[in-house]
Design a protein around this motif. Sequence first.
Motif, mmCIF file in Angstrom:
data_model
loop_
_atom_site.group_PDB
_atom_site.id
_atom_site.type_symbol
_atom_site.label_atom_id
_atom_site.label_comp_id
_atom_site.label_asym_id
_atom_site.label_seq_id
_atom_site.Cartn_x
_atom_site.Cartn_y
_atom_site.Cartn_z
ATOM 1 N N ILE A 94 1.578 3.162 14.690
ATOM 2 C CA ILE A 94 1.608 3.837 13.387
ATOM 3 C C ILE A 94 0.799 3.050 12.370
ATOM 4 C CG2 ILE A 94 3.103 4.576 11.483
ATOM 5 C CD1 ILE A 94 5.304 5.042 13.590
ATOM 6 N N ALA A 95 0.931 1.727 12.397
ATOM 7 C CA ALA A 95 0.201 0.876 11.454
ATOM 8 C C ALA A 95 -1.304 0.979 11.683
ATOM 9 C CB ALA A 95 0.659 -0.568 11.585
ATOM 10 N N LEU A 96 -1.727 0.952 12.926
ATOM 11 C CA LEU A 96 -3.157 1.083 13.224
ATOM 12 C C LEU A 96 -3.672 2.463 12.825
ATOM 13 C CD1 LEU A 96 -3.492 -0.765 16.657
ATOM 14 C CD2 LEU A 96 -4.568 -1.407 14.485
ATOM 15 N N GLY A 97 -2.880 3.493 13.080
ATOM 16 C CA GLY A 97 -3.272 4.840 12.669
ATOM 17 C C GLY A 97 -3.419 4.949 11.163
ATOM 18 N N SER A 98 -2.468 4.382 10.428
ATOM 19 C CA SER A 98 -2.553 4.378 8.965
ATOM 20 C C SER A 98 -3.782 3.622 8.491
ATOM 21 C CB SER A 98 -1.297 3.744 8.360
ATOM 22 O OG SER A 98 -0.179 4.545 8.568
ATOM 23 N N ALA A 99 -4.045 2.482 9.122
ATOM 24 C CA ALA A 99 -5.205 1.671 8.731
ATOM 25 C C ALA A 99 -6.509 2.432 8.974
ATOM 26 C CB ALA A 99 -5.204 0.344 9.480
ATOM 27 N N VAL A 100 -6.613 3.085 10.116
ATOM 28 C CA VAL A 100 -7.838 3.831 10.431
ATOM 29 C C VAL A 100 -8.037 4.977 9.439
ATOM 30 C CG1 VAL A 100 -8.908 5.353 12.146
ATOM 31 C CG2 VAL A 100 -7.934 3.170 12.861
ATOM 32 N N VAL A 101 -6.975 5.687 9.122
ATOM 33 C CA VAL A 101 -7.072 6.776 8.135
ATOM 34 C C VAL A 101 -7.499 6.225 6.777
ATOM 35 C CG1 VAL A 101 -5.708 8.446 6.806
ATOM 36 C CG2 VAL A 101 -5.456 8.334 9.288
ATOM 37 N N PRO A 159 1.251 16.694 -0.021
ATOM 38 C CA PRO A 159 2.074 16.456 1.170
ATOM 39 C C PRO A 159 1.450 15.442 2.138
ATOM 40 C CG PRO A 159 1.964 18.797 0.702
ATOM 41 C CD PRO A 159 0.987 18.132 -0.217
ATOM 42 N N PHE A 160 0.129 15.467 2.266
ATOM 43 C CA PHE A 160 -0.545 14.518 3.147
ATOM 44 C C PHE A 160 -0.484 13.101 2.577
ATOM 45 C CE2 PHE A 160 -2.677 18.621 3.843
ATOM 46 C CZ PHE A 160 -2.343 18.808 5.177
ATOM 47 N N ILE A 161 -0.587 13.003 1.264
ATOM 48 C CA ILE A 161 -0.510 11.699 0.600
ATOM 49 C C ILE A 161 0.896 11.117 0.772
ATOM 50 C CG2 ILE A 161 -0.632 10.542 -1.650
ATOM 51 C CD1 ILE A 161 -2.790 12.661 -2.412
ATOM 52 N N VAL A 162 1.909 11.945 0.596
ATOM 53 C CA VAL A 162 3.291 11.491 0.771
ATOM 54 C C VAL A 162 3.530 11.085 2.231
ATOM 55 C CG1 VAL A 162 5.711 12.230 0.712
ATOM 56 C CG2 VAL A 162 4.177 12.798 -1.182
ATOM 57 N N ALA A 163 3.015 11.865 3.171
ATOM 58 C CA ALA A 163 3.169 11.518 4.595
ATOM 59 C C ALA A 163 2.502 10.178 4.902
ATOM 60 C CB ALA A 163 2.578 12.624 5.465
ATOM 61 N N PHE A 164 1.349 9.931 4.298
ATOM 62 C CA PHE A 164 0.664 8.656 4.488
ATOM 63 C C PHE A 164 1.512 7.511 3.947
ATOM 64 C CE2 PHE A 164 -2.211 5.349 2.904
ATOM 65 C CZ PHE A 164 -2.837 4.989 4.086
ATOM 66 N N ALA A 165 2.101 7.686 2.764
ATOM 67 C CA ALA A 165 2.949 6.643 2.174
ATOM 68 C C ALA A 165 4.156 6.371 3.059
ATOM 69 C CB ALA A 165 3.387 7.058 0.773
ATOM 70 N N VAL A 166 4.790 7.423 3.543
ATOM 71 C CA VAL A 166 5.960 7.262 4.416
ATOM 72 C C VAL A 166 5.566 6.555 5.712
ATOM 73 C CG1 VAL A 166 7.666 8.529 5.798
ATOM 74 C CG2 VAL A 166 7.229 9.198 3.427
ATOM 75 N N GLY A 187 0.815 -1.212 0.000
ATOM 76 C CA GLY A 187 0.000 0.000 0.000
ATOM 77 C C GLY A 187 0.845 1.257 0.000
ATOM 78 N N GLY A 188 1.884 1.276 0.806
ATOM 79 C CA GLY A 188 2.766 2.436 0.859
ATOM 80 C C GLY A 188 3.472 2.687 -0.456
#
Length: 154
Positions: A83-90, A57-64, A17-18
């Motif tokens: 971090i993984a759970l936060g990414s998943a929730v977003v 910038p938000f999309i790049v931050a999400f990928a990182v 995904g990243g």
Amino acid sequence: MPVHPSRLAASVVLLIGGMVVAVSALAVAFARILVDAGMTVGPADAALLDDVVGVLPFIVAFAVANLVAASGLLTGKSWAEGIALGSAVVAITVGVIGLTLVIVGRDPFAPVATSRSTSDGIAILGVFTVAYLLVFVALLAARRPRHISSGVAA
């Protein structure tokens, strides 16, 4: 220390995904460069590109965040799960909102909604949302202690 199979599965999905999100962000950046250099595009496409570049910038931050969480999960770092759970929730939240918008006919990424763009949007958002649901469920499964039965009744 061996990595829990669920954490391994979550990290693979986060890595994929990243990388997909990072490559998409790179494609948007190149599109902006080409349009600024004089490539002709329609007004609707130019407006859409401006909108997407604004959130790049938000999309790049999400990928990182995805890539950092995936590497942390693979190496057994305690901070990686958060971090993984936060990414998943977003991702799940954005996916559900996007699916809802596409289904009700307000596709945020199609200047003119057609049945083809709608079905493509549903497919892309659906896969994206299900993938991050997998991450969420896998990380929750990794939290549950595994009980090994001895096969003998107590």
